[in-house]
Motif scaffolding. Structure first.
Motif, PDB file in Angstrom:
ATOM      1  N   UNK A  89      40.060  32.942  36.987  1.00 29.61           N
ATOM      2  CA  UNK A  89      40.257  32.452  38.111  1.00 29.61           C
ATOM      3  C   UNK A  89      41.499  33.247  38.308  1.00 29.61           C
ATOM      4  N   UNK A  90      42.235  34.037  37.803  1.00 35.52           N
ATOM      5  CA  UNK A  90      43.476  34.554  38.150  1.00 35.52           C
ATOM      6  C   UNK A  90      43.596  36.176  37.969  1.00 35.52           C
ATOM      7  N   UNK A  91      42.987  36.554  36.962  1.00 36.67           N
ATOM      8  CA  UNK A  91      43.188  38.063  36.476  1.00 36.67           C
ATOM      9  C   UNK A  91      41.853  38.814  36.622  1.00 36.67           C
ATOM     10  N   UNK A  92      41.898  39.938  36.931  1.00 40.24           N
ATOM     11  CA  UNK A  92      40.639  40.689  37.121  1.00 40.24           C
ATOM     12  C   UNK A  92      40.930  42.050  36.020  1.00 40.24           C
ATOM     13  N   UNK A  93      39.801  42.886  36.279  1.00 34.23           N
ATOM     14  CA  UNK A  93      39.797  43.927  35.097  1.00 34.23           C
ATOM     15  C   UNK A  93      39.520  45.283  35.734  1.00 34.23           C
ATOM     16  N   UNK A  94      40.364  46.219  35.402  1.00 38.02           N
ATOM     17  CA  UNK A  94      40.002  47.651  35.865  1.00 38.02           C
ATOM     18  C   UNK A  94      40.269  48.507  34.825  1.00 38.02           C
ATOM     19  N   UNK A  95      39.070  48.977  34.159  1.00 35.03           N
ATOM     20  CA  UNK A  95      39.377  49.752  32.924  1.00 35.03           C
ATOM     21  C   UNK A  95      40.080  49.057  31.868  1.00 35.03           C
ATOM     22  N   UNK A  96      41.158  49.711  31.465  1.00 38.18           N
ATOM     23  CA  UNK A  96      41.951  49.110  30.454  1.00 38.18           C
ATOM     24  C   UNK A  96      43.165  48.364  31.134  1.00 38.18           C
ATOM     25  N   UNK A  97      43.291  48.278  32.273  1.00 30.01           N
ATOM     26  CA  UNK A  97      44.280  47.538  32.947  1.00 30.01           C
ATOM     27  C   UNK A  97      43.677  46.138  33.482  1.00 30.01           C
ATOM     28  N   UNK A  98      44.807  45.327  33.478  1.00 31.69           N
ATOM     29  CA  UNK A  98      44.198  43.932  34.083  1.00 31.69           C
ATOM     30  C   UNK A  98      44.914  44.214  35.534  1.00 31.69           C
ATOM     31  N   UNK A  99      44.398  43.103  36.596  1.00 32.10           N
ATOM     32  CA  UNK A  99      44.659  42.926  37.845  1.00 32.10           C
ATOM     33  C   UNK A  99      45.189  41.715  38.212  1.00 32.10           C
TER      34      UNK A  99
ATOM     35  N   UNK B  46      52.129  47.815  29.623  1.00 29.50           N
ATOM     36  CA  UNK B  46      51.848  47.288  28.447  1.00 29.50           C
ATOM     37  C   UNK B  46      51.288  45.928  28.443  1.00 29.50           C
ATOM     38  N   UNK B  47      50.986  45.351  29.783  1.00 30.65           N
ATOM     39  CA  UNK B  47      50.518  43.921  29.799  1.00 30.65           C
ATOM     40  C   UNK B  47      48.943  43.836  30.252  1.00 30.65           C
ATOM     41  N   UNK B  48      48.434  45.001  29.882  1.00 30.42           N
ATOM     42  CA  UNK B  48      46.942  44.858  30.184  1.00 30.42           C
ATOM     43  C   UNK B  48      46.303  44.417  28.818  1.00 30.42           C
ATOM     44  N   UNK B  49      44.944  45.303  29.157  1.00 27.41           N
ATOM     45  CA  UNK B  49      43.777  45.010  27.871  1.00 27.41           C
ATOM     46  C   UNK B  49      44.046  46.082  26.707  1.00 27.41           C
ATOM     47  N   UNK B  50      43.523  45.574  25.614  1.00 26.84           N
ATOM     48  CA  UNK B  50      43.799  46.463  24.404  1.00 26.84           C
ATOM     49  C   UNK B  50      42.776  47.688  24.526  1.00 26.84           C
ATOM     50  N   UNK B  51      43.352  48.869  24.129  1.00 31.42           N
ATOM     51  CA  UNK B  51      42.548  50.096  24.361  1.00 31.42           C
ATOM     52  C   UNK B  51      42.083  50.208  22.554  1.00 31.42           C
ATOM     53  N   UNK B  52      41.232  51.412  22.645  1.00 34.32           N
ATOM     54  CA  UNK B  52      40.475  51.550  21.265  1.00 34.32           C
ATOM     55  C   UNK B  52      41.644  51.966  20.316  1.00 34.32           C
ATOM     56  N   UNK B  53      42.672  52.616  20.665  1.00 34.92           N
ATOM     57  CA  UNK B  53      43.790  53.075  19.713  1.00 34.92           C
ATOM     58  C   UNK B  53      44.712  51.868  19.494  1.00 34.92           C
ATOM     59  N   UNK B  54      44.444  50.690  19.966  1.00 39.52           N
ATOM     60  CA  UNK B  54      45.562  49.622  19.804  1.00 39.52           C
ATOM     61  C   UNK B  54      46.431  49.234  20.828  1.00 39.52           C
ATOM     62  N   UNK B  55      46.789  50.430  21.577  1.00 38.04           N
ATOM     63  CA  UNK B  55      47.786  50.205  22.557  1.00 38.04           C
ATOM     64  C   UNK B  55      47.296  49.422  23.815  1.00 38.04           C
ATOM     65  N   UNK B  56      48.067  49.011  24.596  1.00 41.49           N
ATOM     66  CA  UNK B  56      47.470  48.149  25.702  1.00 41.49           C
ATOM     67  C   UNK B  56      47.471  48.746  27.111  1.00 41.49           C
ATOM     68  N   UNK B  57      46.776  48.501  27.904  1.00 42.74           N
ATOM     69  CA  UNK B  57      46.874  48.956  29.414  1.00 42.74           C
ATOM     70  C   UNK B  57      47.987  48.337  30.224  1.00 42.74           C
ATOM     71  N   UNK B  58      47.855  48.380  31.481  1.00 42.96           N
ATOM     72  CA  UNK B  58      48.895  47.940  32.381  1.00 42.96           C
ATOM     73  C   UNK B  58      48.587  46.693  33.172  1.00 42.96           C
ATOM     74  N   UNK B  59      49.451  45.751  33.846  1.00 45.53           N
ATOM     75  CA  UNK B  59      49.078  44.806  34.664  1.00 45.53           C
ATOM     76  C   UNK B  59      49.176  45.444  36.019  1.00 45.53           C
TER      77      UNK B  59
END
Length: 393
Positions: A283-293, A337-350
Motif C-alpha cells: 500500500x505504500x512502497x513500490x519497486x524499481x529494479x533494486x530500488x524501492x519507491x 541503502x534503504x532499498x531491496x537486497x541485491x544479489x551481492x548482499x548490498x541494498x539498493x536505494x529508497x
C-alpha cells in the motif's frame, strides 16, 4: 518412445507455437498450458494428466536449445517418420538397419552411418545412449522437471522467505519399492531380455527400436503386479518441501532449484524444480529494479521554504530527508541503502518522490494568509514562459 514415434510427434503443435517461435514464446505457451492442465487443478481427470505429461515432454525438448536443435535436425532428416533418400534415390528398397545410423559399428571398428551415428542426437534428447545391443541394460533416466508457483508478500520478496511448496509428480512406487511387483521379486522380461527394447522391421529393409510391449520398456515383469502402481513401478507422489526464496526476487521471476524435481528412474538423477514467483503489491512502497519507491506528501510551505521531512522505510526506522527551499512538486530524492537486497548482499536505494499537498478546506486564518501571499506575488506569472515558448515553436 520409439524413434518413429519421436520424429512423428510435433512438439510445436503440442504447445501451439510456430516452428520459429522464440524461447520466450515457448516458455509463455508452456506456462499457460501447464497451469490449465496441472493435475492439482484437475483432480481425478486422467485426460488432463496425460495432456500435462505431453506438455511437459514438449517443453523439455523445445525449452532446451540443444535438444531443440537436435529435434529439428532429426525431423528434417526423417521427415514424417520415413527416411528421405538422397539425390538420385529411387523407389528401390534399402537393405540396412537403422542401428548403423544410431551408433552402430561397421567391420573394422569404424563408426557406421553419419560420422559416429545419430545415437548422440536421440541419446541427448532422451538421456540415454544408442540403442541397446544384446545383453545391454537400460540406462538410468533423469527425472522430469517440475514447475510450480508461489505468491509472496511485498516484504517477503524484498527480504527473502522460506515457504512450504506442495508438489505432485511421478516417483518410484512406495508400496513395491519401485519394482512393480507386490512381493518385490519381478523377473527379467524374456522378450527383450531385460533391455526394455525390441527391434522390428518397418518395410524396405528398415529396422526400428521400440519399447518392449510386454514389459512396457522396464525390462522387468511383475509376477504379482502391485495393487497401487499396477506393475509399472511408478506412482503419483505428493510431497511438501520447504523452499528458500532469495531476497530481492522480483514479480514473475523463475527460480531454478537443481535436483528438486521428480525422482529419476533406475538410479538416474532427479529433475529440476522451477518456481515462478508472484509478488503482491504494497500500500505504500513500490519497486524499481533494486530500488524501492515511495511518494511523500509535503505542504506548500515545506516545499517553498525548505524543511526536514521524515520518510518511512520498509521494516526499518524512518529516515529524515532535507528538502531545500523551492523544492518543486514531483522531485525525487534518494535515501541510500534503504532499498531491496541485491544479489551481492548490498541494498539498493529508497527513491522518495515529493508531492505537494493542496488543502481542500482552509481556516479563516489560513485563507487570510494566502490572500496576503497572492497580493505579495501578484506581479509574478508562472505561465509567462509557457506562452512565450508556444509562440516561438
Amino acid at each position: 518412445m520409439s524413434t518413429k514415434d519421436f520424429v512423428e510427434k510435433d512438439y510445436y503443435k503440442v504447445l501451439g507455437v510456430p516452428k520459429d517461435a522464440t524461447e520466450a514464446e515457448i516458455k509463455k505457451a508452456y506456462r499457460k498450458l501447464a497451469r490449465e492442465f496441472h493435475p492439482d487443478a484437475n483432480k481425478g481427470d486422467a485426460s488432463a494428466e496425460e495432456r500435462f505429461k505431453e506438455i511437459s515432454e514438449a517443453n523439455d525438448i523445445l525449452g532446451d536449445a540443444k535438444k531443440r536443435k537436435e529435434y529439428d535436425e532429426a525431423r528434417a532428416l526423417f521427415g514424417n517418420g520415413g527416411f528421405r533418400p538422397g539425390p538420385g534415390g529411387g523407389g528401390g528398397s534399402f537393405n540396412f538397419d537403422l542401428g548403423d545410423l544410431f551408433g552402430g559399428q561397421q567391420p573394422g571398428g569404424q563408426a557406421g552411418g553419419f560420422g559416429g551415428g545419430l545415437g548422440d542426437v536421440f541419446g541427448g534428447l532422451f538421456n540415454r545412449g544408442a540403442g541397446p545391443g544384446p545383453g545391454t541394460r537400460t540406462q538410468p533416466r533423469r527425472g522430469q522437471d517440475i514447475e510450480s508457483e508461489v505468491t509472496l508478500s511485498f516484504t517477503e520478496a524484498v527480504d527473502g522467505a522460506t515457504v512450504p511448496l506442495r508438489m505432485s509428480s511421478q516417483a518410484p512406487c512406495k508400496a513395491c519399492s519401485g519394482t512393480g511387483d507386490k512381493n518385490g521379486t519381478p523377473r527379467v522380461c524374456p522378450t527383450c531380455v531385460g533391455t526394455g527394447q525390441v527391434s522390428r522391421g518397418s518395410g524396405g529393409g528398415f529396422s526400428l527400436t521400440d519399447p518392449c510391449a510386454d514389459c512396457k520398456g522396464r525390462g522387468l515383469i511383475a509376477e504379482t503386479p502391485c495393487d497401487v502402481c499396477k506393475g509399472s513401478g511408478r506412482a503419483r507422489s505428493s510431497r511438501t518441501m520447504q523452499v528458500r526464496i532469495p531476497a530481492g526476487v522480483s514479480n514473475g521471476q523463475r527460480i531454478r532449484l537443481r535436483g528438486k524435481g521428480a525422482p529419476g528412474e533406475r538410479g538416474g538423477p532427479a529433475g529440476d524444480l522451477y518456481v515462478v514467483v508472484h509478488v503482491d503489491s504494497h500500500p505504500v512502497f513500490g519497486r524499481k529494479d533494486d530500488n524501492l519507491t515511495v511518494t511523500v506528501p509535503v505542504t506548500f510551505a515545506e516545499a517553498a521554504l525548505g524543511a526536514d521531512v521524515k520518510v518511512p522505510t520498509l521494516n526499518g526506522p524512518s529516515v529524515t530527508l532535507k528538502l531545500p527551499p523551492g523544492t518543486p512538486n514531483g522531485r525525487t530524492m534518494r535515501a541510500r541503502g534503504k532499498g531491496a537486497v541485491r544479489k551481492d548482499g548490498t541494498r539498493g536505494d529508497l527513491l522518495v518522490t515529493v508531492e505537494v499537498a493542496v488543502p481542500t478546506e482552509l481556516s479563516d486564518k489560513a485563507r487570510e494568509a494566502l490572500e496576503m501571499y497572492r497580493e505579495a506575488t501578484g506581479s509574478e506569472d508562472p505561465r509567462s514562459a509557457l506562452f512565450e515558448s508556444a509562440k516561438g515553436a
